[in-house]
Design an enzyme around this catalytic site. Structure first.
Site, PDB file in Angstrom:
ATOM      1  N   ASP A   1      78.014  -2.538  12.386  1.00  0.00           N
ATOM      2  CA  ASP A   1      76.695  -1.867  13.318  1.00  0.00           C
ATOM      3  C   ASP A   1      76.144  -3.105  13.905  1.00  0.00           C
ATOM      4  OD1 ASP A   1      74.328  -0.400  13.730  1.00  0.00           O
ATOM      5  OD2 ASP A   1      75.248   1.002  12.222  1.00  0.00           O
TER       6      ASP A   1
ATOM      7  N   HIS B   1      69.251   0.034  14.764  1.00  0.00           N
ATOM      8  CA  HIS B   1      70.370   0.963  14.408  1.00  0.00           C
ATOM      9  C   HIS B   1      71.102   0.413  13.076  1.00  0.00           C
ATOM     10  CE1 HIS B   1      74.062   3.195  14.555  1.00  0.00           C
ATOM     11  NE2 HIS B   1      73.183   3.805  15.402  1.00  0.00           N
TER      12      HIS B   1
ATOM     13  N   SER C   1      75.384   8.792  13.522  1.00  0.00           N
ATOM     14  CA  SER C   1      75.232   7.676  13.113  1.00  0.00           C
ATOM     15  C   SER C   1      74.322   7.693  11.771  1.00  0.00           C
ATOM     16  CB  SER C   1      74.382   6.858  14.152  1.00  0.00           C
ATOM     17  OG  SER C   1      75.166   5.984  14.909  1.00  0.00           O
TER      18      SER C   1
END
Ligand SMILES: *[C@@H]1O[C@H](CO)[C@@H](O)[C@H](O)[C@H]1NC(C)=O
Ligand SMILES: *[C@@H]1O[C@H](CO)[C@@H](O)[C@H](O)[C@H]1NC(C)=O
Ligand SMILES: *[C@@H]1O[C@H](CO)[C@@H](O)[C@H](O)[C@H]1NC(C)=O
Ligand SMILES: *[C@@H]1O[C@H](CO)[C@@H](O)[C@H](O)[C@H]1NC(C)=O
Length: 685
Positions: A163, A236, A581
């Site tokens: 990520d 994220h 995601s």
């Protein structure tokens, strides 16, 4: 000076394009299959270099061209080659496949990130602090506790996440009360910008970063835009990591204080290892986003396998349809699955169109996204008394009174073309004279959702209503807007539009957000979630499963604002986000729990257990629907919605041999039959 400078500038003008045309060197990934197991790392690198020595003139040049030598499980390398050199290599017998990472674009599958050309799908920055995901799924605390107890909360399971990095100070990653790092762990804590080995602990046991491919394609990382280290600037990676394995935190509170209360990842005592592979990216229109290079991801997966992870979670997808043998996630996952590592990947956010899936390799769990049973309800009341459902997590509220309501397309500056773009509140489009003091209806389409609110604020509007386009359907992706605002479904946006067009003095009020639990029906498929059929292997139903991915709350980077906009200086420890995601780490966590209870199950058996226990019914006991209200099917959700509390005891598991190689038959028949039998089961329900 005239002639000289003219000459110089024409030389310069000529020089650059010529340079660009001549410089056809690209990074190629050369995949050679598996290592035989009898060579040292040194010998492997020498072998990889020998390929380059055979095609490059100078040894120095050959050495410099090698970006990565994949030495652990994956046999292959990434190197900078001329097209002619590449074609020589690709003709060699040992080369299983060879492909370029550029210009294919892999990116994080949050709905917030920009699309390449600035078209939305777009925006998104939902959020939702992870309450334990079983809670969201079944609401049955006893079942959940019993699962977590049996799995010892995932205690010795290691989840590797590819990520954007991790924010190690987040309380979701504290290690209080955790036992020593599992002995099987061989990973490292790689130091770099604002990150050193003391940032790892018994929870965050490993962290690495990969950017050779990124820097080759886009130049040196700009240190004002990201950390050259495993530290997460974007938010994220912190979000997905804490969704999978975050500790239980009792007062997780995002901006605005919504959803206060305990928050926990799915496997709260599992260990986390971050492999940072995604970096900031600007396209030609300077739209911001992220990019994850294939050669960097392959290096990360090769390391993760060697480090000893049990589960890999990859919330990264692409719009490009890639053959499995040209897809570094598919290749990496194949090697992982052979070591009984479970690999959970995002299906992609390219729905609702058909055949838009990423990560469809049969050995991957391909995860779609759906809603949960929690609304952040912020309705709109129109002057004619009609109340319309809306959703928001803006910390700002309007007085409880009616304000004039206008459609953005009616209050634009004279220079703005009068077409549907005019109604989208794009930067600089609204006329302050016509907007001041009003609530503005803006449509989705291009640009960031929060950016539209910002434009209304700039023009002096008091609030805004964000209308979904038809493609967004009923997904209410909530945002931490910078003014009072709420989002409404596509058909409701049309109702509001028609009301404005038929009333001279249109008025509206926005009701402040109230959190509503146990909403029904839930789950519904998210419109952005990519759909089947599987473009590569139509016989294999993909996605495999759906999990919560709309308005998910989890930990966030403190280097980024909740909207990720540069001038937004607000900082939050927890934030909402939406996308496949967010669904992917839910499945990774469930796999970690099953693995903790059934340590001897193969990756295929765990995938089977998760998939066969998924449910096709919502919390009304009716078939799960799409966001548009139609009955969903396996092309939306595969086998259905994740039910982790059932997965550790599925009654029956379909095991499958690991595929041997890509060369002759990439897809073993047994896998095909697993998938189709699941699909048939659903068709008959
Ligand atoms: C790591 O960095 C922190 C500051 O962020 C510092 O206090 C600590 O001593 C460093 N540890 C090592 C091992 O360098
Ligand atoms: C790095 O990024 C900052 C902020 O986005 C920008 O102002 C600066 O010009 C960039 N530097 C380079 C060398 O591109
Ligand atoms: C509206 O017009 C502008 C300028 O001609 C153009 O750039 C834009 O693409 C148009 N938008 C739509 C939705 O047709
Ligand atoms: C897993 O396999 C090992 C070695 O074969 C065995 O000792 C152990 O009991 C097995 N564990 C479970 C839960 O079946």
């Amino acid at each position: 000076m005239g002639i000289l400078s003219l000459l110089l500038s024409s030389i310069l003008l000529l020089h650059f394009p010529i340079f660009a045309i001549c410089n056809k060197q690209q990074v190629y990934i050369v995949y050679l299959g598996e290592h035989s197991g009898d060579k040292t790392h040194r010998e492997i690198e020498d072998t990889h270099l020998s390929y380059l020595f055979s095609i490059k003139e100078k040894e120095e040049e050959a050495r410099a061209s090698l970006l990565y030598s994949y030495k652990n499980s994956i046999n292959g390398f990434a190197a900078v080659l001329e097209p002619e050199e590449a074609s020589v290599l690709s003709g060699m017998d040992e080369v299983v496949s060879m492909f370029q990472s550029h210009p294919k674009r892999w990116s994080l599958q949050t709905t917030r990130s920009w699309e390449f050309l600035g078209v939305e799908e777009g925006e998104g920055d939902g959020k939702e602090h992870r309450t334990s995901h079983d809670e969201e799924v079944s609401n049955n605390i006893d079942e959940k506790e019993s699962l977590l107890n049996k799995a010892k909360y995932g205690k010795d399971i290691i989840v590797g996440v590819l990520d954007s990095g991790i924010w190690p100070e987040s309380r979701s990653f504290h290690d209080g009360g955790m036992g020593p790092v599992p002995k099987s762990w061989k990973g490292i804590c790689q130091a770099g910008d604002s990150f050193n080995s003391s940032h790892c602990n018994r929870k965050l046991i490993g962290a690495r970063y990969y950017l050779k491919g990124y820097e080759h394609a886009y130049g040196p990382l700009n240190s004002s835009n990201d950390y050259r280290s495993p530290r997460d600037r974007d938010g994220h990676g912190t979000h997905t990591s804490s969704t999978a394995t975050g500790r239980r935190v009792y007062d997780a509170s995002p901006l605005g204080g919504f959803a206060k209360g305990p928050a926990s990842g799915g496997a709260p005592l599992a260990r986390i290892a971050m492999y940072k592979v995604c970096w900031p990216f600007k396209d030609k229109t300077l739209a911001e986003g992220d990019i994850c290079m294939a050669e960097d991801m392959l290096a990360a997966i090769d390391d993760a396998i060697a480090d000893g992870v049990d589960v890999i979670s990859i919330s990264i997808g692409t719009k490009d349809t890639l053959k499995y043998s040209d897809d570094s996630i598919a290749i990496g996952a194949l090697h992982a699955v052979k070591r009984n590592i479970v690999v959970s990947c995002a299906a992609g956010n390219f729905g609702p169109a058909a055949s838009t899936l990423s990560n469809t390799a049969p050995w991957i769990i391909t995860v779609a996204a759906s809603s949960i049973d929690r609304d952040f309800s912020s309705p709109v009341v129109l002057g004619n008394g009609i109340t319309i459902k809306g959703g928001s997590v803006t910390p700002y509220r309007l007085k409880n009174q009616f304000y004039p309501l206008v459609y953005a397309g009616d209050v634009v500056e004279p220079h703005v073309p009068k077409n549907s773009s005019a109604g989208q509140c794009l930067p600089g489009s609204l006329s302050p004279k016509k907007t001041k003091g009003k609530i503005v209806l803006c449509f989705r389409g291009e640009g960031l959702r929060v950016g539209k609110g910002l434009e209304v604020r700039r023009a002096g509007g008091v609030g805004f209503i964000l209308g979904n386009s038809l493609a967004n359907g009923n997904d209410l992706s909530i945002d931490a807007h910078l003014l009072p605002g709420t989002i409404v479904a596509a058909k409701d946006a049309t109702t509001i539009y028609n009301y404005i067009k038929s009333h001279k003095k249109a008025m509206a009020k926005l009701i402040p957000t109230e959190v509503v639990l146990n909403t029904k029906p839930a789950p519904c498929m998210a419109s952005f979630s990519s759909r089947g059929p599987n473009a590569l292997e139509p016989n294999i139903i993909k996605p495999d499963i759906t999990a919560p991915g709309l308005n998910i709350l989890a930990a966030w980077s403190e280097a980024s604002s909740p909207t990720k906009l540069d001038f937004d200086h607000r900082r939050v420890k927890y934030n909402f986000d939406s996308g496949t995601s967010m669904a992917t780490p839910h499945v990774a966590a469930a796999a970690a729990l099953v693995k903790a209870i059934q340590p001897n199950w193969s990756s295929a058996a765990i995938r089977s257990a998760l998939v066969t226990t998924a449910s096709t019914r919502n919390n009304l006991g009716e078939p799960i629907t799409t966001d548009a209200g139609e009955v969903a099917n396996p092309f939306n959700y595969g086998s259905g919605h994740l039910q982790p509390t059932r997965a550790y005891d599925p009654g029956l598991v379909y095991d499958a041999p690991t595929p041997i190689t890509f060369s002759s038959c990439a897809v073993p028949g047994t896998k095909t039959s697993i998938e189709t039998s699941n699909a048939r089961r659903h068709h008959h329900q």
